[in-house]
Motif scaffolding. Structure first.
Motif, PDB file in Angstrom:
ATOM      1  N   MET A   1       0.892  -1.185   0.000  1.00  0.00           N
ATOM      2  CA  MET A   1       0.000   0.000   0.000  1.00  0.00           C
ATOM      3  C   MET A   1       0.863   1.147   0.000  1.00  0.00           C
ATOM      4  O   MET A   1       1.246   1.720  -0.990  1.00  0.00           O
ATOM      5  N   LEU A   2       1.122   1.258   0.883  1.00  0.00           N
ATOM      6  CA  LEU A   2       1.728   2.220   1.715  1.00  0.00           C
ATOM      7  C   LEU A   2       3.193   2.246   1.370  1.00  0.00           C
ATOM      8  O   LEU A   2       3.756   3.292   1.199  1.00  0.00           O
ATOM      9  N   TYR A  86      -9.762  -8.645  -1.864  1.00  0.00           N
ATOM     10  CA  TYR A  86      -8.964  -7.449  -2.151  1.00  0.00           C
ATOM     11  C   TYR A  86      -8.688  -6.813  -0.798  1.00  0.00           C
ATOM     12  O   TYR A  86      -9.500  -6.057  -0.262  1.00  0.00           O
ATOM     13  N   ASN A  87      -7.590  -7.197  -0.176  1.00  0.00           N
ATOM     14  CA  ASN A  87      -7.341  -6.820   1.217  1.00  0.00           C
ATOM     15  C   ASN A  87      -5.967  -6.211   1.436  1.00  0.00           C
ATOM     16  O   ASN A  87      -5.021  -6.525   0.733  1.00  0.00           O
ATOM     17  N   PHE A  89      -3.522  -6.552   4.523  1.00  0.00           N
ATOM     18  CA  PHE A  89      -3.253  -7.219   5.806  1.00  0.00           C
ATOM     19  C   PHE A  89      -1.821  -7.715   5.655  1.00  0.00           C
ATOM     20  O   PHE A  89      -1.575  -8.858   5.295  1.00  0.00           O
ATOM     21  N   TYR A  90      -0.895  -6.781   5.902  1.00  0.00           N
ATOM     22  CA  TYR A  90       0.512  -7.006   5.553  1.00  0.00           C
ATOM     23  C   TYR A  90       1.150  -8.186   6.263  1.00  0.00           C
ATOM     24  O   TYR A  90       2.127  -8.740   5.780  1.00  0.00           O
ATOM     25  N   GLU A  91       0.588  -8.571   7.395  1.00  0.00           N
ATOM     26  CA  GLU A  91       1.135  -9.739   8.085  1.00  0.00           C
ATOM     27  C   GLU A  91       1.026 -10.983   7.198  1.00  0.00           C
ATOM     28  O   GLU A  91       1.753 -11.955   7.371  1.00  0.00           O
ATOM     29  N   TRP A 149      -8.538   3.931  -3.037  1.00  0.00           N
ATOM     30  CA  TRP A 149      -9.637   3.060  -3.463  1.00  0.00           C
ATOM     31  C   TRP A 149     -10.641   2.983  -2.325  1.00  0.00           C
ATOM     32  O   TRP A 149     -10.325   3.321  -1.176  1.00  0.00           O
ATOM     33  N   TRP A 155     -20.619  -4.055   7.793  1.00  0.00           N
ATOM     34  CA  TRP A 155     -19.950  -4.656   8.948  1.00  0.00           C
ATOM     35  C   TRP A 155     -20.972  -5.140   9.962  1.00  0.00           C
ATOM     36  O   TRP A 155     -22.138  -4.722   9.939  1.00  0.00           O
ATOM     37  N   SER A 180      -2.518  -5.417  17.135  1.00  0.00           N
ATOM     38  CA  SER A 180      -2.961  -6.599  16.392  1.00  0.00           C
ATOM     39  C   SER A 180      -2.181  -7.822  16.854  1.00  0.00           C
ATOM     40  O   SER A 180      -1.058  -7.711  17.354  1.00  0.00           O
ATOM     41  N   TYR A 200       1.351  -4.763  14.490  1.00  0.00           N
ATOM     42  CA  TYR A 200       0.636  -3.613  13.930  1.00  0.00           C
ATOM     43  C   TYR A 200      -0.048  -2.872  15.072  1.00  0.00           C
ATOM     44  O   TYR A 200      -0.772  -3.465  15.879  1.00  0.00           O
ATOM     45  N   GLY A 242      -8.226   3.877   5.895  1.00  0.00           N
ATOM     46  CA  GLY A 242      -8.390   2.489   6.343  1.00  0.00           C
ATOM     47  C   GLY A 242      -7.321   1.978   7.279  1.00  0.00           C
ATOM     48  O   GLY A 242      -7.596   1.117   8.126  1.00  0.00           O
ATOM     49  N   PHE A 243      -6.098   2.480   7.164  1.00  0.00           N
ATOM     50  CA  PHE A 243      -5.028   1.897   7.999  1.00  0.00           C
ATOM     51  C   PHE A 243      -5.223   2.182   9.483  1.00  0.00           C
ATOM     52  O   PHE A 243      -4.610   1.530  10.324  1.00  0.00           O
ATOM     53  N   SER A 245      -7.790   1.448  11.025  1.00  0.00           N
ATOM     54  CA  SER A 245      -8.704   0.405  11.506  1.00  0.00           C
ATOM     55  C   SER A 245      -7.962  -0.920  11.686  1.00  0.00           C
ATOM     56  O   SER A 245      -7.941  -1.766  10.789  1.00  0.00           O
ATOM     57  N   ALA A 246      -7.333  -1.098  12.840  1.00  0.00           N
ATOM     58  CA  ALA A 246      -6.477  -2.266  13.080  1.00  0.00           C
ATOM     59  C   ALA A 246      -7.282  -3.563  13.089  1.00  0.00           C
ATOM     60  O   ALA A 246      -8.386  -3.630  13.627  1.00  0.00           O
ATOM     61  N   LYS A 247      -6.697  -4.581  12.488  1.00  0.00           N
ATOM     62  CA  LYS A 247      -7.333  -5.906  12.376  1.00  0.00           C
ATOM     63  C   LYS A 247      -6.873  -6.850  13.481  1.00  0.00           C
ATOM     64  O   LYS A 247      -5.776  -6.700  14.021  1.00  0.00           O
TER      65      LYS A 247
HETATM   66  N1  LIG Z   1      -3.107  -5.666  11.502  1.00  0.00           N
HETATM   67  C1  LIG Z   1      -3.345  -4.983  10.380  1.00  0.00           C
HETATM   68  N2  LIG Z   1      -4.429  -4.187  10.313  1.00  0.00           N
HETATM   69  C2  LIG Z   1      -4.700  -3.488   9.184  1.00  0.00           C
HETATM   70  C3  LIG Z   1      -3.829  -3.554   8.061  1.00  0.00           C
HETATM   71  C4  LIG Z   1      -2.690  -4.405   8.157  1.00  0.00           C
HETATM   72  O1  LIG Z   1      -1.870  -4.531   7.232  1.00  0.00           O
HETATM   73  N3  LIG Z   1      -2.491  -5.099   9.319  1.00  0.00           N
HETATM   74  N4  LIG Z   1      -4.111  -2.818   6.923  1.00  0.00           N
HETATM   75  C5  LIG Z   1      -4.983  -1.649   7.086  1.00  0.00           C
HETATM   76  C6  LIG Z   1      -5.409  -1.067   5.821  1.00  0.00           C
HETATM   77  S1  LIG Z   1      -4.270  -0.171   4.957  1.00  0.00           S
HETATM   78  C7  LIG Z   1      -6.701  -1.156   5.367  1.00  0.00           C
HETATM   79  S2  LIG Z   1      -7.224  -0.354   3.968  1.00  0.00           S
HETATM   80  C8  LIG Z   1      -7.683  -2.027   6.056  1.00  0.00           C
HETATM   81  C9  LIG Z   1      -8.211  -3.052   5.091  1.00  0.00           C
HETATM   82  O2  LIG Z   1      -9.269  -3.791   5.635  1.00  0.00           O
HETATM   83  P1  LIG Z   1     -10.001  -4.872   4.717  1.00  0.00           P
HETATM   84  O3  LIG Z   1      -8.957  -5.720   4.065  1.00  0.00           O
HETATM   85  O4  LIG Z   1     -10.887  -5.650   5.634  1.00  0.00           O
HETATM   86  O5  LIG Z   1     -10.804  -4.098   3.703  1.00  0.00           O
HETATM   87  O6  LIG Z   1      -7.131  -2.714   7.180  1.00  0.00           O
HETATM   88  C10 LIG Z   1      -6.200  -1.961   7.964  1.00  0.00           C
HETATM   89  N5  LIG Z   1      -5.822  -2.712   9.136  1.00  0.00           N
END
Ligand SMILES: Nc1nc2c(c(=O)[nH]1)N[C@H]1C(S)=C(S)[C@@H](COP(=O)(O)O)O[C@H]1N2
Ligand SMILES: [Mo]
Length: 328
Positions: A1-2, A86-87, A89-91, A149, A155, A180, A200, A242-243, A245-247
């Motif tokens: 991305m980034l 289309y995600n 999630f760099y891990e 994008w 959700w 994360s 993250y 979006g970044f 929003s931690a996953k």
């Molecule tokens: N742990 C973690 N969270 C993350 C990311 C990531 O790489 N690692 N990517 C971020 C980015 S850049 C975006 S755009 C969104 C993407 O969420 P999605 O794939 O569910 O659309 O998650 C965010 N959260």
């Protein structure tokens, strides 16, 4: 991305949700048969891969939800197929298609989320407790990546404030930090060379975290989150890039200092701590005036980017007195 230029992978095949599920379960059935027959011939890893782990064992589990008054209306939903293939999630790799292929091994059960730091009632919540703690809402939000994008995603979750209130934040609490899950054995694709500081980490100001739009997210399209979208629990902050929003979060730390966050450490001029969606402040390497809506018909792909991603009526007052050009 980034790190790299936004890639222009076309979402070529748009499959409806039902068709997708049918095809997937059909393929799984067909493949496990084939896997049993061929077990001796193909290696054990390959067999495991054939049987399932492209998606989690819980994938497809339905959640009981109620409609939310905070849903965005008047937008066409992005397909389940696009949202889950289309995600970022760099891990699990840097390509948009990598997380859906690689995240099958994320261990989403058992899973706990720990709330610690400046709270009077620090607690560790089991994911199954989180799922039952408060009514789960269907919340449709626009999602705007800093790479220009966007999607529209239904959700499932409830306001993060519901969780934080239970932990009773102290008055000196000013920020919230999200961590994360990180395990190099599971997330072998993490990008070591880029010098990213794992796990993250993201953060919000306390009032942003307590805003009703900030969603503690456990599902999409009425089902548990697929691993590639941040299972089993993530944050969604719809007015920020979006970044933020931690996953797949495991810890929420309440602090009195602005947290060091993963992308902000990578490049503060490109990924500000606030990072409110703002079409008037370009990224140093690209314009933020418009966005490409994933999956939309070609004549309808370019959308004007909206200030605060269209959520200004609800959130602009959080930034009264701040220079919006600088709060990026
Ligand atoms: N742990 C973690 N969270 C993350 C990311 C990531 O790489 N690692 N990517 C971020 C980015 S850049 C975006 S755009 C969104 C993407 O969420 P999605 O794939 O569910 O659309 O998650 C965010 N959260
Ligand atoms: Mo992003």
């Amino acid at each position: 991305m980034l790190i790299r230029k936004p890639s222009d992978i076309k979402s070529s095949e748009i499959t409806s949700r039902d068709h997708y599920v049918d095809r997937r379960s059909f393929m799984r059935g067909a493949l496990s048969g084939a896997a049993m027959l061929g077990a001796a011939a193909v290696g054990a890893d390959r067999v495991a891969d054939l049987i399932s782990p492209r998606t989690s064992a819980l994938a497809g589990t339905k959640l009981e939800t109620v409609k939310s008054p905070l849903s965005t209306t008047g937008e066409t939903l992005t397909t389940y197929q696009d949202i889950t293939t289309y995600n970022n999630f760099y891990e699990f790799g840097v390509d948009k298609g990598a997380p859906s292929k690689n995240a099958g091994g994320l261990p989403t059960r058992p899973w706990t989320l720990k709330v610690e730091g400046l709270v009077n009632k620090p607690q560790t919540f089991d994911i199954d407790t989180l799922l039952k703690m408060h009514p789960l809402e269907d919340r449709v939000y626009r999602h705007r990546c800093v790479e220009a994008w966007s999607m529209v995603i239904p959700w499932v979750g409830y306001s993060l404030s519901e969780l934080l209130k239970q932990c009773d934040p102290q008055s000196k609490a000013k920020y919230v930090e999200f961590h994360s899950y990180f395990d190099k054995k599971v997330e072998k694709w993490y990008y070591e060379d880029a010098g990213i500081n794992w796990p993250y980490t993201e953060g919000l100001r306390m009032d942003e975290a307590m805003h009703p739009l900030t969603l503690l997210t456990m599902g999409l399209y009425g089902e548990v989150l697929p691993n590639q979208d941040g299972a089993p629990v993530r944050i969604v902050v719809p007015w920020k890039y979006g970044f933020k929003s931690a996953k797949s979060i495991v810890t929420i730390k309440v602090t009195d200092k602005q947290p060091n966050t993963t992308w902000n450490l990578q490049g503060a001029n490109e990924y500000g701590f606030y990072s409110n969606v703002n079409p008037t402040v370009d990224h140093p390497r690209w314009s933020q005036k418009t966005e490409r809506r994933i999956g939309a018909a070609f004549y309808d792909q370019r959308k004007q980017t909206l200030m605060f991603n269209g959520y200004g009526d609800q959130v602009a007052s959080l930034y009264n007195g701040m220079d919006l050009k600088k709060n990026f």
